[in-house]
Enzyme design. Structure first.
Site, PDB file in Angstrom:
ATOM      1  N   ASN A 138      17.052  53.585  65.724  1.00 24.73           N
ATOM      2  CA  ASN A 138      16.587  54.840  65.570  1.00 24.73           C
ATOM      3  C   ASN A 138      15.761  55.338  66.851  1.00 24.73           C
ATOM      4  O   ASN A 138      14.952  56.166  66.895  1.00 24.73           O
ATOM      5  CB  ASN A 138      15.637  54.765  64.410  1.00 24.73           C
ATOM      6  CG  ASN A 138      16.159  54.552  63.296  1.00 24.73           C
ATOM      7  OD1 ASN A 138      17.373  54.920  63.100  1.00 24.73           O
ATOM      8  ND2 ASN A 138      15.747  53.637  62.381  1.00 24.73           N
ATOM      9  N   ARG A 139      16.179  54.934  68.013  1.00 22.05           N
ATOM     10  CA  ARG A 139      15.480  55.460  69.285  1.00 22.05           C
ATOM     11  C   ARG A 139      13.934  54.934  69.540  1.00 22.05           C
ATOM     12  O   ARG A 139      13.185  55.465  70.131  1.00 22.05           O
ATOM     13  CB  ARG A 139      15.824  56.869  69.756  1.00 22.05           C
ATOM     14  CG  ARG A 139      17.181  57.238  69.505  1.00 22.05           C
ATOM     15  CD  ARG A 139      17.657  57.636  70.568  1.00 22.05           C
ATOM     16  NE  ARG A 139      19.321  58.314  70.789  1.00 22.05           N
ATOM     17  CZ  ARG A 139      20.110  57.566  71.058  1.00 22.05           C
ATOM     18  NH1 ARG A 139      19.894  56.414  71.842  1.00 22.05           N
ATOM     19  NH2 ARG A 139      21.358  57.903  71.139  1.00 22.05           N
TER      20      ARG A 139
END
Ligand SMILES: Cc1cc2nc3c(=O)[nH]c(=O)nc-3n(C[C@H](O)[C@H](O)[C@H](O)COP(=O)(O)O)c2cc1C
Length: 223
Positions: free
Chosen positions: A200-201
């Site tokens: 999810n970065r």
């Protein structure tokens, strides 16, 4: 795989060496490692994939007007002084390093989802140290160091090959001395960031910054 503050070594060079060993797979050790490298290479040959240069790093320099330029070079050593690479002292990068000795390096190891960003001051290695490395290079590479006026325009491919052939005759044996305009640099870091990709970065980033007393401060950065 995440990166926690408690995973980090106090000194960034030791931390870098750990990550570098992991990137080269050196931890598998000895015979087993050679076996796996053999398997790995044959898979690559079958698949026609690219060889993996884990020691390839992007070197960014800039001239005295602040105009940047970047290219890939190979890391040939890392020790308490910093990151060592070799090149032509008359190349564009070398001219820029003369104008502005501040430079940056980036390593990217996609298999591990890791990036290391380094910044600091660059200085030339002593000639003897560069020579000690130069003689370990294959003869063809040593001749190429004489044949190429790195970063200058060349008329055509034939001119380059003609020069190389002349040099082959000039130095028929293994004795190919190091050109006076060739040698190594060491980048002494004052900032190193270790970046670990996460889902999810929400990546993990830790920055080491050198304090005036030469100790290192470690801070977590927002991804
Ligand atoms: C994987 C890879 C490794 C390279 N290693 C070096 C190196 O160690 N030293 C070097 O001078 N050039 C190396 N080069 C060539 C440089 O990227 C560059 O073309 C050359 O140094 C001239 O750069 P400059 O004109 O910006 O000075 C390498 C290129 C690649 C793609």
């Amino acid at each position: 795989m995440g990166l926690r503050r408690s995973d980090l070594e106090a000194h960034p060079i030791i931390q870098f060496q750990r990550w570098f060993e992991q990137a080269t797979g050196a931890r598998a050790g000895g015979r087993l490692r050679k076996f796996f490298i053999g398997v790995y290479k044959s898979i690559f040959m079958l698949g026609g994939g690219p060889p993996v240069d884990v020691n390839a790093m992007t070197l960014a320099t800039s001239d005295n007007h602040g105009r940047p330029s970047a290219r890939v070079v190979l890391l040939k050593g890392v020790d308490e002084r910093g990151f060592i690479f070799f090149t032509n002292y008359e190349s564009r990068k070398a001219q820029e390093l003369t104008e502005n000795p501040q430079a940056a390096l980036v390593f990217y190891w996609p298999d591990l989802e890791r990036q290391v960003c380094v910044a600091g001051q660059v200085s030339r290695l002593a000639r003897e140290e560069s020579e000690a490395y130069f003689i370990t290079r294959p003869r063809g590479s040593r001749l190429a160091a004489w044949a190429s006026k790195q970063s200058e325009t060349v008329r055509d491919r034939a001119a380059l090959e003609e020069k190389w052939k002349q040099l082959e005759k000039q130095y028929p044996g293994q004795e190919v001395p190091m050109p006076p305009y060739w040698g190594g640099y060491v980048l002494s870091p004052d900032r190193i960031e270790f970046w670990q990709g996460r889902a999810n970065r929400l990546h993990d980033r830790f920055r080491y910054t050198k304090n005036p007393d030469k100790s290192w401060q470690i801070e977590r950065l927002s991804p």
